[in-house]
Design an enzyme around this catalytic site. Structure first.
Site, mmCIF file in Angstrom:
data_model
loop_
_atom_site.group_PDB
_atom_site.id
_atom_site.type_symbol
_atom_site.label_atom_id
_atom_site.label_comp_id
_atom_site.label_asym_id
_atom_site.label_seq_id
_atom_site.Cartn_x
_atom_site.Cartn_y
_atom_site.Cartn_z
ATOM 1 N N PHE A 25 43.053 2.181 0.139
ATOM 2 C CA PHE A 25 42.600 3.568 0.240
ATOM 3 C C PHE A 25 41.197 3.583 0.826
ATOM 4 O O PHE A 25 40.305 2.888 0.342
ATOM 5 C CB PHE A 25 42.577 4.271 -1.124
ATOM 6 C CG PHE A 25 42.140 5.709 -1.012
ATOM 7 C CD1 PHE A 25 43.035 6.686 -0.614
ATOM 8 C CD2 PHE A 25 40.826 6.069 -1.247
ATOM 9 C CE1 PHE A 25 42.622 8.013 -0.469
ATOM 10 C CE2 PHE A 25 40.406 7.388 -1.106
ATOM 11 C CZ PHE A 25 41.314 8.361 -0.715
ATOM 12 N N LYS B 160 30.472 6.591 -4.096
ATOM 13 C CA LYS B 160 30.713 6.863 -5.527
ATOM 14 C C LYS B 160 29.477 6.715 -6.412
ATOM 15 O O LYS B 160 28.692 7.630 -6.526
ATOM 16 C CB LYS B 160 31.899 6.028 -6.019
ATOM 17 C CG LYS B 160 33.215 6.519 -5.379
ATOM 18 C CD LYS B 160 34.452 6.198 -6.179
ATOM 19 C CE LYS B 160 35.612 7.070 -5.756
ATOM 20 N NZ LYS B 160 36.428 6.530 -4.673
ATOM 21 N N ASP C 224 35.438 -2.498 1.887
ATOM 22 C CA ASP C 224 35.239 -1.169 1.308
ATOM 23 C C ASP C 224 34.917 -1.371 -0.170
ATOM 24 O O ASP C 224 35.795 -1.717 -0.966
ATOM 25 C CB ASP C 224 36.518 -0.336 1.499
ATOM 26 C CG ASP C 224 36.409 1.065 0.887
ATOM 27 O OD1 ASP C 224 35.532 1.278 0.033
ATOM 28 O OD2 ASP C 224 37.227 1.927 1.267
HETATM 29 C C1 LIG Z 1 36.892 7.013 -3.352
HETATM 30 C C2 LIG Z 1 37.118 6.029 -2.290
HETATM 31 C C3 LIG Z 1 36.903 6.348 -0.939
HETATM 32 C C4 LIG Z 1 36.583 7.744 -0.470
HETATM 33 O O1 LIG Z 1 35.370 8.206 -0.969
HETATM 34 P P1 LIG Z 1 35.025 9.788 -0.852
HETATM 35 O O2 LIG Z 1 33.614 9.867 -1.336
HETATM 36 O O3 LIG Z 1 36.000 10.502 -1.728
HETATM 37 O O4 LIG Z 1 35.169 10.169 0.557
HETATM 38 C C5 LIG Z 1 37.069 5.345 -0.011
HETATM 39 N N1 LIG Z 1 37.403 4.096 -0.374
HETATM 40 C C6 LIG Z 1 37.605 3.757 -1.659
HETATM 41 C C7 LIG Z 1 37.946 2.354 -2.000
HETATM 42 C C8 LIG Z 1 37.480 4.710 -2.656
HETATM 43 O O5 LIG Z 1 37.733 4.375 -3.926
#
Ligand SMILES: *Cc1c(COP(=O)(O)O)cnc(C)c1O
Length: 404
Positions: free
Chosen positions: A140, A254, A225
């Protein structure tokens, strides 16, 4: 109509009338403190979502509040046409923490940080005709067009085609499937050290090393990520640090600024000067307020040893959850790293979450088969025991049956 006078049911109705229906919401939360949040209906919840790993330092930490207040009094924003001291100092701090010896780009969310990383990889590979990024299935990376195109989940992509070109999908934890996708167009491999949304699945120890090796061999960038698994959540500052590898770039968001929106792209020396004036930008990115908040988060994390706590409390929690695997056939396993913990269940995540909530505990899911626990890293042993008891009660309520 003052908010505080509204009953939680009214708020839910109001929200449903006026807000686009992008989430399935449950409780109405009006206040937070430490590991607890308070509902409009008077319920007190143990918060094992921590804003989906945004509140790693917990709710309303006094030092955080002071730092943000001081910055509010001083300077909120001055645009990226000018230098601001908070921003420069924060960039230095993140580069030093990461050991990547490079440079930072600030933005406002996870998706934006990944957008920046994708653009950086494309800019890096452009003159050689390289633009393809090998991503992982079940990954994700966000909800913008580029990041959902990079996300290995059809449920995120469905209905938004045509997607962006240039993303290929390998099987997570299978280096041969990554290798098989490398072509003369490939510029990078993008991976989460622990897949969060995809089901709380840690990378195998060998996999991250093999990705690094493959990238070195083929001249590719290794991109991580770290938006969910970074910032101490897994018991290291960054998830990739568990694997004895260094990526060429990684993203944070986050928990970075403790609830004030902020994202960051941290890139190694090799990528530090790929962007030039005009390549990329963000009006709000690296604003003084968000940077001051992030400084406070980092200082609190350091002083209160929350990274170490994530490892220690994560081990305790995981061990405690494992007893339920033996006890209930609906509970299939426990996995994760540090305080990013998934309880693998037999399709019943929703009913477990509902019962937990009614009992006073909030958690989230990662697909129908995984109850995902993301407590604040400041959680005490006593609060952890309380949580384990609540989870035990819920499982007993739902699946205890005749054993009693
Ligand atoms: C939450 C998340 C995102 C997206 O972050 P947003 O601030 O909601 O755009 C991308 N990658 C990972 C792994 C995430 O957990």
């Amino acid at each position: 109509m003052t908010e505080s006078r509204k009953k939680s049911d009214d708020i839910a109705a109001l929200s449903n009338d006026y807000m686009m229906n992008t989430y399935s919401k449950t409780a109405t939360i009006v206040r937070g403190k430490g590991c607890r949040v308070y509902g409009a209906d008077g319920m007190v919840y143990l918060d094992f979502t921590a804003g989906i790993s945004v509140l790693n330092i917990g709710h309303s930490h006094p030092r955080y509040i002071d730092a943000v207040r001081d910055q509010l009094d001083t300077l909120v924003h001055c645009s990226n046409l000018f230098y601001n001291p908070q921003q420069a100092l924060l960039a230095e701090r993140l580069v030093k923490l990461s050991g990547l010896n490079g440079k930072v780009f600030f933005c406002n969310s996870g998706a934006e940080a990944n957008e920046a990383m994708i653009k950086l990889a494309r800019a890096y590979g452009h003159d050689a005709g390289k633009y393809e990024i090998i991503c992982m299935k079940q990954s994700f990376h966000g909800r913008t067009m580029a990041t959902l195109s990079a996300t290995g989940q059809s449920k995120v992509q469905k209905g938004f085609d045509p997607l962006l070109l240039g993303f290929e999908f390998a099987d997570f934890n299978d280096i041969e499937s990554v290798r098989a996708l490398v072509s003369e167009r490939t510029v990078a491999v993008l991976v989460e050290a622990v897949q969060g949304e995809g089901g709380v699945i840690p990378a195998d120890p060998g996999f991250m090393k093999s990705v690094r090796k493959l990238c070195d061999e083929k001249g590719l960038l290794m991109l991580c990520d770290e938006i969910q698994c970074g910032m101490g959540r897994t018991g290291k500052w960054f998830g990739w640090q568990h694997y004895d590898v260094k990526p060429d770039a990684f993203t944070l968001a986050k928990s970075l600024a403790g609830g004030i929106p902020m994202g960051a792209l941290i890139a190694s020396e090799k990528l530090a000067d790929v962007f030039v004036p005009g390549s990329h930008g963000s009006t709000f990115g690296g604003g003084a307020l968000a940077c001051a908040a992030a400084h406070a988060v980092l200082s609190i994390m350091e002083d209160e040893k929350f990274v170490e706590a994530a490892e220690r409390m994560g081990a305790l929690f995981t061990k405690a959850l494992e007893q339920f695997v033996e006890k209930y056939p609906q509970v299939l396993g426990v996995r994760g790293k540090g305080l990013l913990v998934g309880l693998v269940v037999d399709g019943c995540a929703d009913e477990i979450l509902e019962d937990l909530r009614l009992g006073g505990m909030l958690a989230c899911k990662a697909g129908p088969d995984v109850v995902r626990f993301l407590p604040p890293l400041c959680i005490s042993e006593k609060e952890m025991e309380e949580a384990v008891e609540m989870i035990g009660d819920t499982l007993d309520n739902l699946y205890g049956g005749e054993e009693e």
